[in-house]
Design a protein around this motif. Structure first.
Motif, PDB file in Angstrom:
ATOM      1  N   GLU A  10      -1.463   9.863   4.074  1.00 12.82           N
ATOM      2  CA  GLU A  10      -2.738   9.249   3.690  1.00 12.82           C
ATOM      3  C   GLU A  10      -2.466   8.160   2.648  1.00 12.82           C
ATOM      4  O   GLU A  10      -1.561   8.316   1.821  1.00 12.82           O
ATOM      5  CB  GLU A  10      -3.654  10.291   3.036  1.00 12.82           C
ATOM      6  N   SER A  24      -4.917  -0.334   5.645  1.00 11.59           N
ATOM      7  CA  SER A  24      -4.727   0.860   6.485  1.00 11.59           C
ATOM      8  C   SER A  24      -4.902   0.500   7.959  1.00 11.59           C
ATOM      9  O   SER A  24      -4.094   0.893   8.806  1.00 11.59           O
ATOM     10  CB  SER A  24      -5.746   1.946   6.126  1.00 11.59           C
ATOM     11  N   ARG A  31       6.921   9.990  -0.223  1.00 10.43           N
ATOM     12  CA  ARG A  31       6.248   8.736  -0.562  1.00 10.43           C
ATOM     13  C   ARG A  31       6.522   7.698   0.524  1.00 10.43           C
ATOM     14  O   ARG A  31       7.650   7.571   0.998  1.00 10.43           O
ATOM     15  CB  ARG A  31       6.743   8.208  -1.909  1.00 10.43           C
ATOM     16  N   GLN A  34       0.846  -1.192   0.000  1.00  6.77           N
ATOM     17  CA  GLN A  34       0.000   0.000   0.000  1.00  6.77           C
ATOM     18  C   GLN A  34       0.885   1.247   0.000  1.00  6.77           C
ATOM     19  O   GLN A  34       1.811   1.361   0.796  1.00  6.77           O
ATOM     20  CB  GLN A  34      -0.908   0.010   1.235  1.00  6.77           C
ATOM     21  N   TYR A  35       0.558   2.150  -0.931  1.00  6.17           N
ATOM     22  CA  TYR A  35       1.287   3.426  -0.989  1.00  6.17           C
ATOM     23  C   TYR A  35       0.609   4.451  -0.104  1.00  6.17           C
ATOM     24  O   TYR A  35      -0.616   4.529  -0.067  1.00  6.17           O
ATOM     25  CB  TYR A  35       1.279   3.969  -2.431  1.00  6.17           C
ATOM     26  N   TRP A  36       1.418   5.249   0.580  1.00  5.04           N
ATOM     27  CA  TRP A  36       0.915   6.382   1.337  1.00  5.04           C
ATOM     28  C   TRP A  36       1.706   7.606   0.884  1.00  5.04           C
ATOM     29  O   TRP A  36       2.800   7.467   0.309  1.00  5.04           O
ATOM     30  CB  TRP A  36       1.110   6.186   2.846  1.00  5.04           C
ATOM     31  N   ARG A  37       1.158   8.768   1.125  1.00  5.95           N
ATOM     32  CA  ARG A  37       1.917   9.988   0.818  1.00  5.95           C
ATOM     33  C   ARG A  37       1.811  10.936   2.003  1.00  5.95           C
ATOM     34  O   ARG A  37       0.748  11.110   2.587  1.00  5.95           O
ATOM     35  CB  ARG A  37       1.390  10.655  -0.450  1.00  5.95           C
ATOM     36  N   VAL A  66      -2.717   6.122  -0.775  1.00  7.83           N
ATOM     37  CA  VAL A  66      -2.928   6.575  -2.154  1.00  7.83           C
ATOM     38  C   VAL A  66      -3.221   5.346  -3.017  1.00  7.83           C
ATOM     39  O   VAL A  66      -2.458   4.382  -2.995  1.00  7.83           O
ATOM     40  CB  VAL A  66      -1.640   7.239  -2.708  1.00  7.83           C
ATOM     41  N   GLY A  67      -4.273   5.365  -3.787  1.00  9.37           N
ATOM     42  CA  GLY A  67      -4.567   4.284  -4.740  1.00  9.37           C
ATOM     43  C   GLY A  67      -4.944   2.983  -4.040  1.00  9.37           C
ATOM     44  O   GLY A  67      -5.144   2.933  -2.825  1.00  9.37           O
TER      45      GLY A  67
END
Ligand code: FAD
Length: 436
Positions: A238, A221, A196, A166-169, A240-241
């Protein structure tokens, strides 16, 4: 259809390294590949950087961040022993293709949609931006990573494992990574300096009670938010995607070479990502490949030796990484009954990572070695810890040194020097080397 010499399928680190090695040897090689289809961040060691530099992969190296701390919360203990360079794999893989072009390797950018192999002929169908094309070659290097078809050949597989990414930014800040155990698996978290964040949860396929795809984002999450070691990576950030699932089961192909084909990198064996050594092993197997390929193509009388060389090294490397992983899993004792940990602390076997070496166990045997770009047979020194044997140390053949020591020939000075070479290479204590 005109026939190429060697075709490599796959432009990851293994395919790129094999292509450069073969091109440097003057072999007729064409690489067919496209960049990976998903984003990922991975950790690399200094050994990887050295290998990439040696291959002249300048553009790919640009995708590596400066070394940053790798933290670990394992068995409830916090350590910050290592450093790793985080690599943005999308950028890295694009860099590999650009490097190959710059280095003059013949390249077809595209996706192989079909492969038909008969002895001495491999025919490929390829989708490119300019449309469909075909290509034929007399030798195939399979480097499609975990996506490489197995072809029904036997495989040794570890416990079926999946990694959810999971990507977060968040705001820009300090780069770094951390690994931690959880009851049903482990997490790896990475923060890039530009904000990132990349979070990865690795769990058992069997025990995972995963929600439907549309709820996977919330599931990931919640899992990361529940773990203290992940907190610094989530701060002010948060998701992302959508999360992406990658199979991460350790896999060893038991047949990795034939008379006119060879598998390299993850296509030959893929290690558990806990080791953080996938790129290194991919490069290792690919760096030995050019000599194997050249021998198979030009010295058919040594084909069996070349296949043996490649297979035994792949198998050895796989078991070494599998045992390193097993010992690391075994250090996490917080959930002794949990199926995830119970299944891994005994796999692949109970053999120690390093076997004990005593003077009596050091012997000379015939074995395959790389000499001037070919696989040939030579006297090598074999120990329980070095079953493949060592031919040379810094260009010095070690079997004759051992023979001379045992024959009690030579000056005292030569003997002391010889013992020093053997002790250093084979991990013998100098005080015990007298028995050599
Ligand atoms: P890949 O890098 O997989 O390259 C294969 C190439 O073939 C790709 O470019 C792909 O697009 C191409 N390809 C596939 N199919 C086709 C086709 N039909 N036609 C044309 N091209 C095709 N390693 C590390 O060192 N550090 C880490 O932190 C790390 N983390 C990992 C986390 C996870 C969850 C997983 C699963 C692996 C991780 N690895 C890590 C391992 C690492 O990603 C691999 O070991 C390494 O990339 C293998 O290199 P390769 O060249 O063999 O294969």
């Amino acid at each position: 259809m005109a026939t190429e010499g060697i075709v490599i399928i796959g432009a990851g680190p293994a395919g790129a390294a094999a292509a450069i090695g073969l091109a440097r040897m003057g072999e007729p090689v064409v690489l067919v590949g496209e960049p990976r289809r998903f984003a990922a961040v991975e950790g690399t060691s200094v050994r990887v950087i050295d290998a990439l530099r040696g291959l002249g992969l300048r553009q790919a190296l640009q995708a590596l961040a400066p070394p940053s701390p790798r933290r670990a919360v394992w068995n409830g203990r916090y350590t910050e022993a290592n450093q790793e360079s985080l690599v943005d794999r999308e950028r890295f893989d694009r860099g590999l293709l650009d490097d190959l072009e710059r280095l003059g390797v013949k390249l077809v950018r595209g996706r192989v949609t079909a492969l038909h192999s008969a002895p001495g002929l491999h025919e490929l169908e390829i989708d490119t931006d300019a449309g469909r094309r075909t290509l034929a070659a007399d030798f195939l290097v399979e480097a499609r990573g975990r996506a490489a078809p197995g072809g029904g050949a036997p495989r040794l597989r570890g416990v079926e494992t999946v990694s959810l990414l999971q990507y977060w930014r968040g705001p820009a800040g300090e780069a770094g990574s951390a690994v931690t155990g959880v009851e049903d698996g482990w997490m790896w978290m990475a923060a890039l300096a530009d904000g990132r964040r990349y979070l990865q949860l690795t769990i058992d396929v069997a025990s995972a009670s995963l929600p439907p795809k549309r709820a996977l984002g919330d599931y990931c999450s919640a899992r990361f938010r529940a773990v203290e070691a992940a907190t610094p990576f989530l701060r002010d950030a948060e998701p992302v995607g959508e999360p992406y699932a990658r199979t991460s089961t350790a896999v060893l192909n038991e047949v990795v070479a034939g008379d006119d084909w060879i598998r390299v990198g993850d296509a030959a064996m893929a290690v558990d990502p806990l080791s953080g050594n996938g790129i290194f092993q991919a490069l290792s197997s690919a760096l030995q490949a050019p000599a194997v390929v050249a021998t198979l193509r030009h010295d058919p009388h040594r084909a069996a030796l070349a296949r043996q060389f490649h297979s035994r090294r792949i198998e050895h490397l796989f078991h070494r990484f599998a045992r390193i992983g097993r010992d690391f899993y075994a250090q996490e004792l917080r959930w002794p009954q949990a199926p995830f940990w119970a299944a891994r602390r005994g796999w692949p076997d109970a053999q120690p990572l390093h076997a004990t070496v005593t003077p009596e166990t050091v012997r000379v045997a015939r074995g395959p070695v790389v000499c001037e770009g070919r696989i040939v047979e030579a006297d090598v020194v074999v120990t329980p810890d070095q079953p493949l044997g060592v031919w040379q140390v810094d260009g010095l053949a070690v079997a004759p040194i051992l023979a001379a020591l045992r024959a009690e020939e030579g000056s005292a000075r030569d003997k002391v020097r010889g013992e020093a070479v053997l002790c250093a290479r084979f991990g013998l204590e100098p005080a015990r080397a007298a028995g050599l």
